[in-house]
Design a protein around this motif. Structure first.
Motif, PDB file in Angstrom:
ATOM      1  N   VAL A 189       0.814  -1.217   0.000  1.00 42.31           N
ATOM      2  CA  VAL A 189       0.000   0.000   0.000  1.00 42.31           C
ATOM      3  C   VAL A 189       0.852   1.274   0.000  1.00 42.31           C
ATOM      4  O   VAL A 189       0.463   2.279  -0.598  1.00 42.31           O
ATOM      5  CB  VAL A 189      -0.986   0.007   1.188  1.00 42.31           C
ATOM      6  N   GLY A 190       1.991   1.255   0.660  1.00 40.56           N
ATOM      7  CA  GLY A 190       2.841   2.437   0.677  1.00 40.56           C
ATOM      8  C   GLY A 190       3.356   2.775  -0.712  1.00 40.56           C
ATOM      9  O   GLY A 190       3.297   3.927  -1.156  1.00 40.56           O
ATOM     10  N   SER A 191       3.849   1.745  -1.426  1.00 44.31           N
ATOM     11  CA  SER A 191       4.321   1.964  -2.789  1.00 44.31           C
ATOM     12  C   SER A 191       3.174   2.345  -3.710  1.00 44.31           C
ATOM     13  O   SER A 191       3.358   3.129  -4.650  1.00 44.31           O
ATOM     14  CB  SER A 191       5.011   0.707  -3.319  1.00 44.31           C
ATOM     15  N   LEU A 192       1.985   1.805  -3.445  1.00 47.08           N
ATOM     16  CA  LEU A 192       0.825   2.146  -4.265  1.00 47.08           C
ATOM     17  C   LEU A 192       0.450   3.611  -4.088  1.00 47.08           C
ATOM     18  O   LEU A 192       0.117   4.298  -5.067  1.00 47.08           O
ATOM     19  CB  LEU A 192      -0.352   1.238  -3.917  1.00 47.08           C
ATOM     20  N   GLY A 197       4.792   8.246   0.155  1.00 45.67           N
ATOM     21  CA  GLY A 197       4.238   6.941   0.514  1.00 45.67           C
ATOM     22  C   GLY A 197       5.231   5.977   1.112  1.00 45.67           C
ATOM     23  O   GLY A 197       4.845   4.890   1.568  1.00 45.67           O
ATOM     24  N   GLN A 198       6.500   6.340   1.136  1.00 46.10           N
ATOM     25  CA  GLN A 198       7.530   5.424   1.623  1.00 46.10           C
ATOM     26  C   GLN A 198       7.315   5.120   3.107  1.00 46.10           C
ATOM     27  O   GLN A 198       7.221   6.020   3.935  1.00 46.10           O
ATOM     28  CB  GLN A 198       8.916   6.020   1.409  1.00 46.10           C
ATOM     29  N   GLY A 199       7.230   3.839   3.445  1.00 48.17           N
ATOM     30  CA  GLY A 199       7.059   3.412   4.828  1.00 48.17           C
ATOM     31  C   GLY A 199       5.637   3.465   5.345  1.00 48.17           C
ATOM     32  O   GLY A 199       5.386   3.054   6.494  1.00 48.17           O
ATOM     33  N   MET A 200       4.690   3.937   4.533  1.00 48.65           N
ATOM     34  CA  MET A 200       3.314   4.055   5.017  1.00 48.65           C
ATOM     35  C   MET A 200       2.672   2.699   5.270  1.00 48.65           C
ATOM     36  O   MET A 200       1.738   2.593   6.071  1.00 48.65           O
ATOM     37  CB  MET A 200       2.460   4.855   4.032  1.00 48.65           C
ATOM     38  N   GLU A 201       3.161   1.649   4.592  1.00 43.58           N
ATOM     39  CA  GLU A 201       2.592   0.317   4.815  1.00 43.58           C
ATOM     40  C   GLU A 201       2.843  -0.143   6.250  1.00 43.58           C
ATOM     41  O   GLU A 201       1.952  -0.696   6.912  1.00 43.58           O
ATOM     42  CB  GLU A 201       3.152  -0.694   3.819  1.00 43.58           C
ATOM     43  N   PHE A 202       4.055   0.129   6.763  1.00 48.22           N
ATOM     44  CA  PHE A 202       4.368  -0.278   8.136  1.00 48.22           C
ATOM     45  C   PHE A 202       3.645   0.614   9.149  1.00 48.22           C
ATOM     46  O   PHE A 202       3.237   0.145  10.210  1.00 48.22           O
ATOM     47  CB  PHE A 202       5.883  -0.232   8.357  1.00 48.22           C
TER      48      PHE A 202
END
Length: 312
Positions: free
Chosen positions: A44-47, A218-223
């Motif tokens: 999701v972060g990369s998306l 968006g970098q790191g937003m998945e974590f």
């Protein structure tokens, strides 16, 4: 927070906080669907970053391109979620590996497409959803991002109260039992990935309102989203947790970040906090899993019926 910043709870300041928290809350709702089903979504972060870069390059400051590009972004997000879901459910690839691969594919493809330096510009119509709002007397401004966040939270609650939501939770708790009960586990889990990607696309639109068009968007937003979900009491491994808890976890995490800023703590401390929360959540989930297995395998012992004295 009130001691360090007495004006934080004043309506304008509170609205600004909620506007900035909206992308994370939306992302956490989408991540909740996947986690409660017993899976992960690391893409999701990369998306989010890919959607912002795609929008900037295709819109390139032209207002009349905004809505067609937003429609294209939604379609692209649904496609990414569908691929993640089908690879995980039909090809039996662990979701951790699937979405990690998708994260790397998006990361590399966007940099290949842009030559490593994102170009273009977002239109004001695009940016308004993340930075503007409705002017009001007391609040000063009711952010569009807050309205979108509340609308998607209501949608998420309604989804989880439907039959789909009940099967989703049952799938995360015990997918074998859910299958025997008639639930189409692969469809339910695929739908969770599609919802996650759709919510990530909306989060990307909101992030575009105040973030620059850079490779770091968006970098790191998945974590961060995973941390917010588990902070809200959602059990890693699936089957336990309330969507309102995920929303509260996202707001709590955003408040924690704000507190660190008020204490003049370095922003590099955020990954450490995320790591501690995730490790604690995994340990708690493992303990809960052992307790559930123990309760299922340990049957109550029926006392032996007493024999009459002198019976053969």
């Amino acid at each position: 927070m009130l001691v360090l910043n007495p004006g934080f709870y004043e309506p304008p300041s509170l609205m600004a906080f909620l506007r900035n928290a909206a992308p994370l809350v939306v992302l956490a709702i989408g991540q909740y669907f996947v986690i409660v089903s017993g899976e992960f979504d690391l893409s999701v972060g990369s998306l989010v970053g890919a959607q912002v870069v795609i929008a900037a390059k295709l819109i390139n400051g032209e207002e009349d391109r905004t809505w067609p590009v937003i429609a294209l972004m939604i379609g692209f997000g649904l496609l990414v979620g569908l691929v993640n879901g089908l690879v995980t459910t039909l090809l039996r690839v662990p979701s951790f590996i699937t979405t990690l691969g998708t994260m790397l594919v998006l990361y590399g493809a966007i940099r290949l497409w842009t030559g490593g330096a994102p170009t273009g510009a977002l239109s004001e119509t695009f940016r308004q959803w993340g930075r503007m709002g409705i002017d009001m007397p007391v609040l000063r401004q009711l952010p569009y991002a807050l309205l979108i966040m509340v609308a998607l939270a209501v949608v998420g609650i309604l989804v989880m109260r439907s039959s789909y939501g009940r099967v989703l939770v049952a799938t995360g708790d015990n997918d074998t039992a859910a299958t025997f009960a008639g639930g189409r586990v692969w469809i339910v889990r695929t739908g969770a990935f599609v919802l996650s990607a759709l919510f990530a696309t909306v989060a990307g639109i909101l992030v575009g309102g105040f973030a620059g068009v850079t490779a770091q968007v968006g970098q790191g937003m998945e974590f961060t989203a995973i941390t917010a979900v588990v902070l809200g009491g959602v059990l890693l491994g699936g089957g336990r947790g309330w969507i309102v808890g995920a929303i509260a976890g996202a707001l709590t995490y955003q408040l924690l970040e704000r507190l660190l800023v008020q204490l003049d703590m370095p922003s590099t401390l955020n990954p450490t906090i995320q790591g501690v929360i995730i490790i604690a959540a995994v340990a708690f989930a493992a303990n809960q899993s052992r307790m559930r297995r123990g309760s299922r395998t340990t049957a109550p012992q029926t006392p032996a019926e007493p024999q009459p004295v002198g019976a053969a």
